[in-house]
Design an enzyme around this catalytic site. Structure first.
Site, PDB file in Angstrom:
ATOM      1  N   CYS A  87       5.812  61.112   2.852  1.00  0.00           N
ATOM      2  CA  CYS A  87       6.521  60.955   1.580  1.00  0.00           C
ATOM      3  C   CYS A  87       7.179  62.287   1.259  1.00  0.00           C
ATOM      4  O   CYS A  87       6.576  63.342   1.433  1.00  0.00           O
ATOM      5  CB  CYS A  87       5.534  60.551   0.488  1.00  0.00           C
ATOM      6  SG  CYS A  87       6.275  60.613  -1.150  1.00  0.00           S
ATOM      7  N   GLU A 141      -5.559  50.675   8.032  1.00  0.00           N
ATOM      8  CA  GLU A 141      -4.486  51.217   8.867  1.00  0.00           C
ATOM      9  C   GLU A 141      -3.707  52.334   8.170  1.00  0.00           C
ATOM     10  O   GLU A 141      -2.507  52.184   7.878  1.00  0.00           O
ATOM     11  CB  GLU A 141      -3.533  50.110   9.313  1.00  0.00           C
ATOM     12  CG  GLU A 141      -4.165  49.119  10.252  1.00  0.00           C
ATOM     13  CD  GLU A 141      -3.153  48.157  10.881  1.00  0.00           C
ATOM     14  OE1 GLU A 141      -2.060  47.998  10.326  1.00  0.00           O
ATOM     15  OE2 GLU A 141      -3.483  47.571  11.930  1.00  0.00           O
ATOM     16  N   GLU A 153      -9.339  44.452  14.643  1.00  0.00           N
ATOM     17  CA  GLU A 153      -8.357  43.369  14.507  1.00  0.00           C
ATOM     18  C   GLU A 153      -7.641  43.127  15.827  1.00  0.00           C
ATOM     19  O   GLU A 153      -7.259  44.077  16.514  1.00  0.00           O
ATOM     20  CB  GLU A 153      -7.258  43.742  13.505  1.00  0.00           C
ATOM     21  CG  GLU A 153      -7.662  43.784  12.066  1.00  0.00           C
ATOM     22  CD  GLU A 153      -6.453  44.142  11.203  1.00  0.00           C
ATOM     23  OE1 GLU A 153      -5.312  43.798  11.562  1.00  0.00           O
ATOM     24  OE2 GLU A 153      -6.653  44.795  10.181  1.00  0.00           O
ATOM     25  N   GLU A 201       2.731  36.840   6.181  1.00  0.00           N
ATOM     26  CA  GLU A 201       2.049  36.642   7.466  1.00  0.00           C
ATOM     27  C   GLU A 201       1.583  35.209   7.681  1.00  0.00           C
ATOM     28  O   GLU A 201       0.643  34.958   8.425  1.00  0.00           O
ATOM     29  CB  GLU A 201       0.874  37.628   7.561  1.00  0.00           C
ATOM     30  CG  GLU A 201       1.390  39.069   7.590  1.00  0.00           C
ATOM     31  CD  GLU A 201       0.309  40.111   7.752  1.00  0.00           C
ATOM     32  OE1 GLU A 201      -0.756  39.957   7.119  1.00  0.00           O
ATOM     33  OE2 GLU A 201       0.527  41.086   8.490  1.00  0.00           O
TER      34      GLU A 201
END
Ligand code: GLA
Length: 709
Positions: free
Chosen positions: A162, A154, A310, A358
């Protein structure tokens, strides 16, 4: 994709998920492999967050555990989607090189302790990532379990940009390559405004927090750069994999319709597209936005099958309230991904974690083990998915396309516009919804696409439009197509400079209108829309927003009846079909002049009363439609005029899609539904269907012509 048209060498559809064995003692692994086999799992993603385990120190490596794991999985006939493990650098790396950590626009450097803590432009991070990817590729390129490479995880999750000094130099390098000279940059950025002229490259910085609005072209270029900076990280690893392990397909998992990354460009660098999708079970229309994301994933590589990398079998753990999937929903939503082009259904994750952020996220194997409801669903769905093997590799066709441009998305949502309420994803979703409600198949296309195969092209809000792309859209209309453009389209060029000559200058020939002034609608207000007096196309009344449309056969009537601004718009007596959506336009309106177009609908009250709101313009052999207001339900006019047909007519709540010869019917309602006009064998139940079929609540069928079995 491989030469056979399949995503990997694994036969049938793929089933499995992220497997994080490093979180468990080795004794558990054998049980995992046996249970995977029992559930019909044929592919697992391994190593996504294993960097610290694989490389415990700058010069120490530990591959023994991964050797044993891959051998074990292979022994059970389970293939591996092997990650390059580069998404989260280990503590030793960031302590030795603190400037690997990303910096926010306000100057704060983010700390270690979560994940994805790296600066995309950091040479230290990039080199360490490529070194790790090479070590893994060299070690496992010939392992018989290896089916697929999974780069990173991902890109853009948590950290998309940044603002450190290294990123600033990288941004300058990128700008030099784009513009060549400072004069060209100054002109593109319009730096004559507010005394922003640059005399040296070193004077240029990223758009950090500043006293007021930052130069919009600088901000736009920053977004382009940030997508490219992450893409350079991906490409560094991809080059290594292609060199060391040629022939093994490579992907990185996307995050559906994700604003920070230009997925058209990203997908062109992948062997196939994979996606992570987490529709919210608490959202009653989640299946519609999910369908849109899946259509986008299918479209990113021109309609080729993609992989759902996913999803959650039930609840996630990262929303404020994490609602589980009620019985039957996991199955239905999984089938929906296959219906819209996925050649595999994978999950986060295989075994629910015992510790960490998680631990409350659902998994194929829940904390409750094999006696849980979740496990029973895992086994049942694995067996069902195996029946859909014949679907693998098949593709769909659409006669409608939606134009999506990341450049335009980024530019549209900048500050200091007539309204900052324009959210492209929401606008595109509102148009997509009208297609979904009518079972009309749709592709997404970039503005550079060849449009010749489509009957209808929709451009919900194509604010930024290059002249060449506008010329292509105009030619599409001249050649007989129906183009429907949403408001605030064709306004600026690629530098975010206004196209002069009357909005929307590059589309005026195709649309036959001039926008004199934008009149955004304040929050919580709406403008009634009436059928234009001289409308020569049939325009009927709209109805209550609460009635969904699904019978697409005569969905030809979605323009609103006249109404007083203060009174909600209701269906007129002669409305032959109810439409969904608002009874009046919200968000936006415009003072519109027609040149060659004819009004189809007008504003019904307020300062714009009587002026055109929706127009149609005969141009060449086609029609250019313009929506100066936000009224997606009126799209039915365009679809009807173009003669676009639904995949199949179904009752409200039943989604019909086609992949090759396979007709998917998915009942999203909590009540049974009857679909007629069917013929074939249901791959799920094995039943022969002739004529009518009843789908139970959340029921599904996948019909294949009897001759194909
Ligand atoms: C994403 C990530 C996974 C996990 C899940 C949880 O998809 O890739 O590592 O965090 O979200 O939903």
């Amino acid at each position: 994709m491989s030469a056979t048209g399949r995503l990997t060498r694994v036969p049938g559809l793929l089933y499995g998920g992220d497997y994080n064995p490093e979180q468990w003692p080795e004794e558990v692994w054998a049980e995992d492999a046996a249970l995977m086999k029992e559930a019909g799992v044929n592919l697992v993603t391994v190593g996504v967050f294993s960097w610290a385990r694989l490389q415990p120190g700058p010069t120490s490596w530990d591959f023994g555990w991964l050797d044993r794991l891959l051998d074990l999985l292979h022994g059970q006939g389970i293939a591996v989607d092997l990650a390059t493990a580069t998404a989260s650098p280990p503590a030793w790396l960031v302590r030795a090189h603190p400037d690997v950590l990303p910096v926010r626009s306000d100057g704060v450097r983010l700390e270690f302790g979560s994940r994805q803590h790296y600066c995309p432009s950091s040479p230290v991070y990039r080199e360490a990532a490529v070194t790790l990817a090479r070590r893994i590729a060299e070690r496992y390129r010939d392992h018989p379990a290896l089916a697929l490479w999974h780069i990173h995880n991902e890109y853009g999750d948590h950290v998309t940009e940044c603002f450190c000094a290294e990123s600033a130099s990288d941004f300058r390098r990128w700008l030099r390559a784009r513009y060549g000279s400072l004069d060209v940059l100054n002109s593109a950025w319009g730096t004559a405004f507010w005394s922003q002229r640059y005399g040296a490259w070193e004077e240029i910085e990223p758009p950090r927090d500043a006293p007021g609005p930052v130069n919009p072209t600088q901000t736009l270029d920053w977004r382009r750069f940030c997508s490219d900076a992450l893409l350079a990280c991906y490409q560094g690893e991809k080059d290594v994999l292609d060199e060391v392990s040629p022939g093994v397909p490579v992907t990185t998992n996307f995050m559906s319709m994700f604003k920070p990354l230009d997925y058209w460009e990203w997908a062109s660098r992948e062997d196939f597209v994979s996606d992570d999708a987490y529709p919210d079970p608490a959202d009653p229309e989640a299946h519609i936005s999910a369908a849109m994301n899946y259509d986008l994933m299918r479209s990113l590589k021109g309609g080729r099958p993609w992989l759902l990398m996913e999803q959650a079998p039930s609840a996630v753990s990262w929303r404020p309230v994490n609602v589980p999937k009620r019985p039957g929903l996991h199955r239905l939503w999984s089938l929906q991904t296959v219906a819209r082009g996925a050649d595999g259904v994978m999950y986060f994750q295989w075994r629910a974690s015992r510790a960490g952020a998680e631990k409350f996220h659902s998994a194929l194997l829940p904390h409750g083990g094999t006696s849980s409801r979740g496990w029973a669903e895992t086994v049942r769905f694995g067996a069902e998915l195996a029946k859909l093997g014949p679907v693998a590799g098949s593709v769909s066709e659409a006669s409608v396309a939606i134009v999506l441009s990341w450049d335009s998305w980024w530019a549209l949502e900048q500050e200091d516009h007539p309204s900052t309420r324009l959210d492209l994803k929401a606008l595109v979703s509102s148009w997509y919804r009208e297609l979904w409600l009518r079972n009309i198949a749709v592709d997404f296309v970039p503005p550079s696409a060849d449009l010749s195969r489509y009957k209808v092209v929709l451009a919900p809000n194509l604010y930024m439009l290059r002249s060449e792309a506008a010329a292509r859209l105009t030619r599409f209309v001249a050649d007989g197509g129906h183009l429907a453009c949403g408001f605030f389209s064709g306004i600026v060029d690629e530098h975010d400079h206004i196209h002069l000559g009357g909005y929307p200058a590059p589309l005026r020939e195709a649309l036959g209108v001039i926008v004199d002034e934008f009149w955004p609608v304040p929050d919580d207000a709406s403008v009634p829309i009436t059928a234009a007096d001289n409308a020569s196309v049939p325009v009927k009344a709209a109805a209550d927003a609460s009635v969904p449309v699904k019978d697409a056969a005569d969905a030809s009537v979605p323009v609103m009846a006249a109404a007083d601004a203060s009174v909600p718009v209701k269906a007129a007596d002669d409305a032959s079909l109810p439409v969904s959506g608002p009874g009046a336009a919200t968000l936006w309106s415009e003072w519109l002049e027609v040149t060659t177009a004819e009004p189809v609908a007008s504003y019904g009250a307020g300062p714009l009363a009587g002026r055109p709101a929706i127009t149609r313009n005969a141009h060449g052999d086609g029609v250019g439609w313009y929506f100066s207001c936000h009224l997606p339900s009126a799209l039915g006019l365009v679809l009807d005029a173009a003669g676009v047909r639904p995949v199949h007519e179904t009752p409200a709540g039943v989604e019909a899609t086609r992949r090759g010869r396979h007709l998917f019917l998915l009942n999203h309602a909590d009540a049974p539904a009857r679909v007629s006009g069917l013929s074939g064998i249901d791959l799920l139940s094995g039943a022969t269907v002739e004529g009518e079929l009843e789908l139970g609540p959340l029921g599904a069928a996948v019909l294949t012509p009897a001759s194909e079995r």
